[in-house]
Design a protein around this motif. Structure first.
Motif, PDB file in Angstrom:
ATOM      1  N   PRO A  37       4.956  -7.731 -19.257  1.00 48.49           N
ATOM      2  CA  PRO A  37       5.436  -8.263 -17.984  1.00 48.49           C
ATOM      3  C   PRO A  37       5.698  -9.768 -18.021  1.00 48.49           C
ATOM      4  O   PRO A  37       6.684 -10.247 -17.445  1.00 48.49           O
ATOM      5  N   ALA A  38       4.845 -10.521 -18.721  1.00 43.40           N
ATOM      6  CA  ALA A  38       5.042 -11.975 -18.815  1.00 43.40           C
ATOM      7  C   ALA A  38       6.333 -12.296 -19.562  1.00 43.40           C
ATOM      8  O   ALA A  38       7.088 -13.201 -19.169  1.00 43.40           O
ATOM      9  N   GLN A  39       6.608 -11.566 -20.633  1.00 39.11           N
ATOM     10  CA  GLN A  39       7.831 -11.792 -21.404  1.00 39.11           C
ATOM     11  C   GLN A  39       9.074 -11.419 -20.605  1.00 39.11           C
ATOM     12  O   GLN A  39      10.081 -12.133 -20.632  1.00 39.11           O
ATOM     13  N   VAL A  40       8.988 -10.298 -19.880  1.00 38.96           N
ATOM     14  CA  VAL A  40      10.116  -9.879 -19.049  1.00 38.96           C
ATOM     15  C   VAL A  40      10.380 -10.910 -17.953  1.00 38.96           C
ATOM     16  O   VAL A  40      11.539 -11.262 -17.675  1.00 38.96           O
ATOM     17  N   ALA A  41       9.307 -11.425 -17.341  1.00 40.73           N
ATOM     18  CA  ALA A  41       9.444 -12.432 -16.283  1.00 40.73           C
ATOM     19  C   ALA A  41      10.167 -13.671 -16.801  1.00 40.73           C
ATOM     20  O   ALA A  41      11.042 -14.222 -16.123  1.00 40.73           O
ATOM     21  N   ARG A  42       9.808 -14.109 -18.012  1.00 42.38           N
ATOM     22  CA  ARG A  42      10.477 -15.280 -18.597  1.00 42.38           C
ATOM     23  C   ARG A  42      11.929 -14.959 -18.936  1.00 42.38           C
ATOM     24  O   ARG A  42      12.819 -15.786 -18.748  1.00 42.38           O
ATOM     25  N   TYR A  43      12.174 -13.754 -19.427  1.00 42.24           N
ATOM     26  CA  TYR A  43      13.519 -13.337 -19.834  1.00 42.24           C
ATOM     27  C   TYR A  43      14.481 -13.304 -18.641  1.00 42.24           C
ATOM     28  O   TYR A  43      15.628 -13.744 -18.725  1.00 42.24           O
ATOM     29  N   ILE A  44      14.003 -12.772 -17.499  1.00 41.88           N
ATOM     30  CA  ILE A  44      14.874 -12.666 -16.321  1.00 41.88           C
ATOM     31  C   ILE A  44      14.752 -13.886 -15.412  1.00 41.88           C
ATOM     32  O   ILE A  44      15.569 -14.093 -14.520  1.00 41.88           O
ATOM     33  N   ASP A  45      13.713 -14.689 -15.635  1.00 41.76           N
ATOM     34  CA  ASP A  45      13.433 -15.863 -14.809  1.00 41.76           C
ATOM     35  C   ASP A  45      13.053 -15.439 -13.380  1.00 41.76           C
ATOM     36  O   ASP A  45      13.666 -15.849 -12.393  1.00 41.76           O
ATOM     37  N   ILE A  46      12.001 -14.610 -13.308  1.00 41.45           N
ATOM     38  CA  ILE A  46      11.468 -14.165 -12.013  1.00 41.45           C
ATOM     39  C   ILE A  46       9.953 -14.263 -12.049  1.00 41.45           C
ATOM     40  O   ILE A  46       9.351 -14.334 -13.123  1.00 41.45           O
ATOM     41  N   PRO A  47       9.272 -14.240 -10.886  1.00 46.37           N
ATOM     42  CA  PRO A  47       7.804 -14.220 -10.884  1.00 46.37           C
ATOM     43  C   PRO A  47       7.290 -12.942 -11.551  1.00 46.37           C
ATOM     44  O   PRO A  47       7.881 -11.873 -11.413  1.00 46.37           O
ATOM     45  N   GLU A  48       6.166 -13.046 -12.259  1.00 41.72           N
ATOM     46  CA  GLU A  48       5.646 -11.902 -13.010  1.00 41.72           C
ATOM     47  C   GLU A  48       5.290 -10.725 -12.115  1.00 41.72           C
ATOM     48  O   GLU A  48       5.459  -9.562 -12.508  1.00 41.72           O
ATOM     49  N   GLU A  49       4.805 -11.008 -10.880  1.00 44.39           N
ATOM     50  CA  GLU A  49       4.399  -9.907 -10.004  1.00 44.39           C
ATOM     51  C   GLU A  49       5.597  -9.060  -9.544  1.00 44.39           C
ATOM     52  O   GLU A  49       5.436  -7.966  -9.021  1.00 44.39           O
ATOM     53  N   ARG A  50       6.784  -9.576  -9.765  1.00 42.09           N
ATOM     54  CA  ARG A  50       7.989  -8.848  -9.367  1.00 42.09           C
ATOM     55  C   ARG A  50       8.455  -7.858 -10.445  1.00 42.09           C
ATOM     56  O   ARG A  50       9.277  -6.972 -10.174  1.00 42.09           O
ATOM     57  N   VAL A  51       7.937  -7.982 -11.651  1.00 44.94           N
ATOM     58  CA  VAL A  51       8.401  -7.174 -12.787  1.00 44.94           C
ATOM     59  C   VAL A  51       8.263  -5.669 -12.551  1.00 44.94           C
ATOM     60  O   VAL A  51       9.188  -4.906 -12.864  1.00 44.94           O
ATOM     61  N   PRO A  52       7.134  -5.168 -12.001  1.00 47.84           N
ATOM     62  CA  PRO A  52       7.040  -3.716 -11.763  1.00 47.84           C
ATOM     63  C   PRO A  52       8.148  -3.180 -10.856  1.00 47.84           C
ATOM     64  O   PRO A  52       8.629  -2.065 -11.060  1.00 47.84           O
ATOM     65  N   LEU A  53       8.568  -3.986  -9.872  1.00 43.44           N
ATOM     66  CA  LEU A  53       9.634  -3.558  -8.973  1.00 43.44           C
ATOM     67  C   LEU A  53      10.979  -3.542  -9.703  1.00 43.44           C
ATOM     68  O   LEU A  53      11.818  -2.663  -9.453  1.00 43.44           O
ATOM     69  N   VAL A  54      11.172  -4.514 -10.597  1.00 44.35           N
ATOM     70  CA  VAL A  54      12.389  -4.538 -11.423  1.00 44.35           C
ATOM     71  C   VAL A  54      12.449  -3.279 -12.279  1.00 44.35           C
ATOM     72  O   VAL A  54      13.507  -2.644 -12.411  1.00 44.35           O
ATOM     73  N   PHE A  55      11.302  -2.902 -12.846  1.00 47.82           N
ATOM     74  CA  PHE A  55      11.259  -1.722 -13.707  1.00 47.82           C
ATOM     75  C   PHE A  55      11.603  -0.455 -12.911  1.00 47.82           C
ATOM     76  O   PHE A  55      12.387   0.392 -13.365  1.00 47.82           O
ATOM     77  N   ILE A  56      11.039  -0.333 -11.707  1.00 50.42           N
ATOM     78  CA  ILE A  56      11.328   0.838 -10.871  1.00 50.42           C
ATOM     79  C   ILE A  56      12.814   0.893 -10.539  1.00 50.42           C
ATOM     80  O   ILE A  56      13.458   1.941 -10.651  1.00 50.42           O
ATOM     81  N   SER A  57      13.375  -0.249 -10.127  1.00 46.98           N
ATOM     82  CA  SER A  57      14.796  -0.296  -9.786  1.00 46.98           C
ATOM     83  C   SER A  57      15.666   0.058 -10.988  1.00 46.98           C
ATOM     84  O   SER A  57      16.658   0.788 -10.863  1.00 46.98           O
ATOM     85  N   ALA A  58      15.286  -0.438 -12.159  1.00 45.50           N
ATOM     86  CA  ALA A  58      16.056  -0.171 -13.375  1.00 45.50           C
ATOM     87  C   ALA A  58      16.005   1.314 -13.750  1.00 45.50           C
ATOM     88  O   ALA A  58      17.023   1.906 -14.138  1.00 45.50           O
ATOM     89  N   VAL A  59      14.829   1.932 -13.634  1.00 52.91           N
ATOM     90  CA  VAL A  59      14.710   3.355 -13.961  1.00 52.91           C
ATOM     91  C   VAL A  59      15.539   4.199 -12.986  1.00 52.91           C
ATOM     92  O   VAL A  59      16.235   5.138 -13.392  1.00 52.91           O
ATOM     93  N   LEU A  60      15.475   3.862 -11.702  1.00 53.81           N
ATOM     94  CA  LEU A  60      16.287   4.574 -10.715  1.00 53.81           C
ATOM     95  C   LEU A  60      17.778   4.434 -11.026  1.00 53.81           C
ATOM     96  O   LEU A  60      18.535   5.413 -10.988  1.00 53.81           O
ATOM     97  N   THR A  61      18.195   3.208 -11.353  1.00 53.52           N
ATOM     98  CA  THR A  61      19.601   2.959 -11.678  1.00 53.52           C
ATOM     99  C   THR A  61      20.017   3.754 -12.915  1.00 53.52           C
ATOM    100  O   THR A  61      21.077   4.393 -12.936  1.00 53.52           O
ATOM    101  N   GLY A  62      19.168   3.722 -13.954  1.00 55.59           N
ATOM    102  CA  GLY A  62      19.478   4.448 -15.183  1.00 55.59           C
ATOM    103  C   GLY A  62      19.547   5.948 -14.980  1.00 55.59           C
ATOM    104  O   GLY A  62      20.426   6.621 -15.531  1.00 55.59           O
ATOM    105  N   THR A  63      18.633   6.478 -14.180  1.00 56.38           N
ATOM    106  CA  THR A  63      18.613   7.916 -13.902  1.00 56.38           C
ATOM    107  C   THR A  63      19.891   8.350 -13.191  1.00 56.38           C
ATOM    108  O   THR A  63      20.508   9.365 -13.531  1.00 56.38           O
ATOM    109  N   ILE A  64      20.287   7.555 -12.193  1.00 50.40           N
ATOM    110  CA  ILE A  64      21.495   7.876 -11.423  1.00 50.40           C
ATOM    111  C   ILE A  64      22.754   7.699 -12.273  1.00 50.40           C
ATOM    112  O   ILE A  64      23.687   8.507 -12.196  1.00 50.40           O
TER     113      ILE A  64
END
Length: 513
Positions: free
Chosen positions: A253-280
């Motif tokens: 999560p820390a690496q993803v936060a730095r990669y996207i430039d977002i707060p670390e606590e937001r990473v789980p929500l990014v992951f959920i959104s990405a999985v939903l997008t990929g599934t659809i």
């Protein structure tokens, strides 16, 4: 040159956002500032049913700060909207009143269909990019905290739109209850999504393949915008997204936060959104993904600019609302020819009586929708068409209409078939307010008259014209067939029309049988 300053405030499920816009001349909308504050209202609403006192205090403090910023920019007008986190609380009216008393800011509540329509307009604010992409088979995926909205387009026409309760905060709450290991998270999200998407595909997608996916969210969009800028392209290939998913899976999560430039606590929500997008994307066979990075605030500003006539887009949003009604009619086996005939008659009568009815463009739209959905209830019952039509319309989302507007349309259709209710309190029903009830009466009178003119369902009348002459509405038609039935029902249904408008409808036939 006239310059106007406007503030758009989104009281979202996860974050409060305010954007300041400047309008100068026709079609010139410029964002001059954006401020945001993370307040997770959704977790309180979706889990407890109410927003807790601590978060309520923080919400009001932030909105007071927003008010100060608006004063500094000398904002002339603003719109503040609450979405699912406030809409789904048990005490919405109390929350609105507290905010108004403590901050001076009036927060209006958007229904889901209104919210998604504004999100849709936010994408349309991108002009040529939007127009170009929806010329092909395209889907818009609008991901919120409480739900997602899937809208399908084909040749610049809205084919269908559906809401699914798969919002990122709602999904996160399910995952927290399951307390599963991180290695299982992706498959669990996929299973939750497919439980609803499988049904969606059978009912609405069928064998249709979608080439483009437009994503509106606050989670993966920052990555997509940055990636597009780096690659020198707005629309990303499916392979670009697949690489992004692999990054989310393989990095902490820390690496993803730095990669996207977002707060670390937001990473789980990014992951959920990405999985939903990929599934659809996989379900639809998507080749390209476009996440323009727009937010609800952009849609709010776009709509405001339209209202003050400083922005005129080329896309016909009213036709999208009509397209939704046409698809509902088709789903419930409505007659296309019959609805076209009724729509033509009703708008002809409506337009000829502008000086009498005092209604505007929006009410004209309600009448068109009622003419299209005039007997959708026949699918359920041939003997109780009015009530079943009402229930279908109220249970079916029409993008761009509020609950109150949908209720107006549903009641017009209902009273086209059944006895009109004059006093809602005496009837024991929770009906519309007085102003809306009057609109329902006027539109019902017009629809009743129109349906009487096509009582045989054979579209006998051609070249219909309506002219207002003193206290009479003269309707002239061409007819090569016997119209005895139409004349009889025109006279019967004209009685309510005359009661509502004090205008006598008169039918004249140019050609006799």
């Amino acid at each position: 040159m006239s310059i106007r300053t406007f503030a758009a405030i989104d009281v979202g499920s996860y974050e409060l956002t305010m954007k300041i816009f400047e309008f100068s001349g026709k079609n010139n909308m410029r964002e001059i500032d954006c401020v945001g504050k993370r307040i997770d209202l959704g977790s309180d609403t979706f889990v407890k049913g109410k927003i807790g006192n601590e978060k309520m205090d923080e919400l009001c403090r932030t909105l007071k700060e927003f008010a100060g910023i608006m004063n500094a920019y000398k904002v002339e007008n603003y719109k503040a909207y609450g979405t699912s986190a406030i809409r789904e609380t048990e005490n919405t009216a109390i929350v609105q009143d507290q905010i108004a008393q403590r901050t001076g800011i009036k927060v209006e509540i958007l229904s889901n269909s209104e919210q998604r329509f504004l999100d849709y307009k936010s994408v349309a604010s991108r002009g040529e990019s939007f127009r170009k992409i929806i010329e092909e088979k395209t889907a818009i995926l609008d991901i919120g905290g409480g739900s997602i909205q899937l809208s399908l387009f084909d040749n610049d026409t809205l084919v269908s739109t559906q809401n699914l309760r798969l919002g990122v905060l709602r999904v996160q709450d399910y995952l927290n209850h399951l307390a599963s290991g991180s290695f299982r998270t992706e498959s669990l999200i996929g299973e939750m999504a497919m439980a609803q998407l499988g049904i969606y595909k059978k009912l609405y997608l069928k064998d249709r393949e979608i080439r483009n996916l437009i994503v509106i969210d606050e989670y993966i969009s920052p990555w997509a915008v940055r990636m597009g800028r780096e690659e020198g392209k707005e629309v990303l290939e499916r392979s670009d997204f697949d690489m992004f998913m692999e990054t989310l899976r393989s990095k902490s999560p820390a690496q993803v936060a730095r990669y996207i430039d977002i707060p670390e606590e937001r990473v789980p929500l990014v992951f959920i959104s990405a999985v939903l997008t990929g599934t659809i994307a996989q379900l639809m066979g998507v080749e390209q993904i476009w996440a323009p990075g727009v937010t609800l605030c952009d849609g709010i500003a776009y709509e405001y600019a339209e209202k003050i006539r400083m922005f005129r887009g080329e896309h016909d949003f009213e036709q999208d609302i009509v397209a939704c009604a046409l698809n509902i009619s088709k789903r419930y086996m409505g007659s296309k020819k019959r609805s076209e005939t009724l729509e033509n008659i009703t708008v002809t009568v409506f337009d000829s009586m502008k000086k009498v009815h005092g209604l505007g463009k929006r009410e004209r739209l309600y009448l068109r929708l009622a003419a299209i959905l005039y007997d959708c209830g026949k699918y359920v019952s041939l003997t109780n068409i009015g009530e079943t039509s009402y229930q279908i319309i109220m249970a079916t989302e029409i993008i761009g209409l509020s609950h109150q507007e949908r209720e107006i349309v549903a009641n017009v259709v209902r009273f086209n078939h059944s006895k009109f209710i004059y006093d809602w309190q005496k009837s024991g029903e929770a009906g519309p307010d007085r102003a809306s009830a009057l609109v329902v009466a006027k539109l019902t009178a017009i629809l009743r008259l129109a349906s009487g003119l096509d009582r045989s369902h054979k579209q006998k009348l051609k070249g219909l014209k309506a002219v207002l002459q003193d206290s009479r509405l003269l309707i002239t038609v061409d007819a090569q067939e016997d119209i005895t039935l139409e004349k009889e029902f025109f006279q019967r249904r004209g009685e309510f029309f005359q009661e509502v408008f004090s205008i006598e409808p008169v039918l004249k036939q140019r050609k006799n049988f």
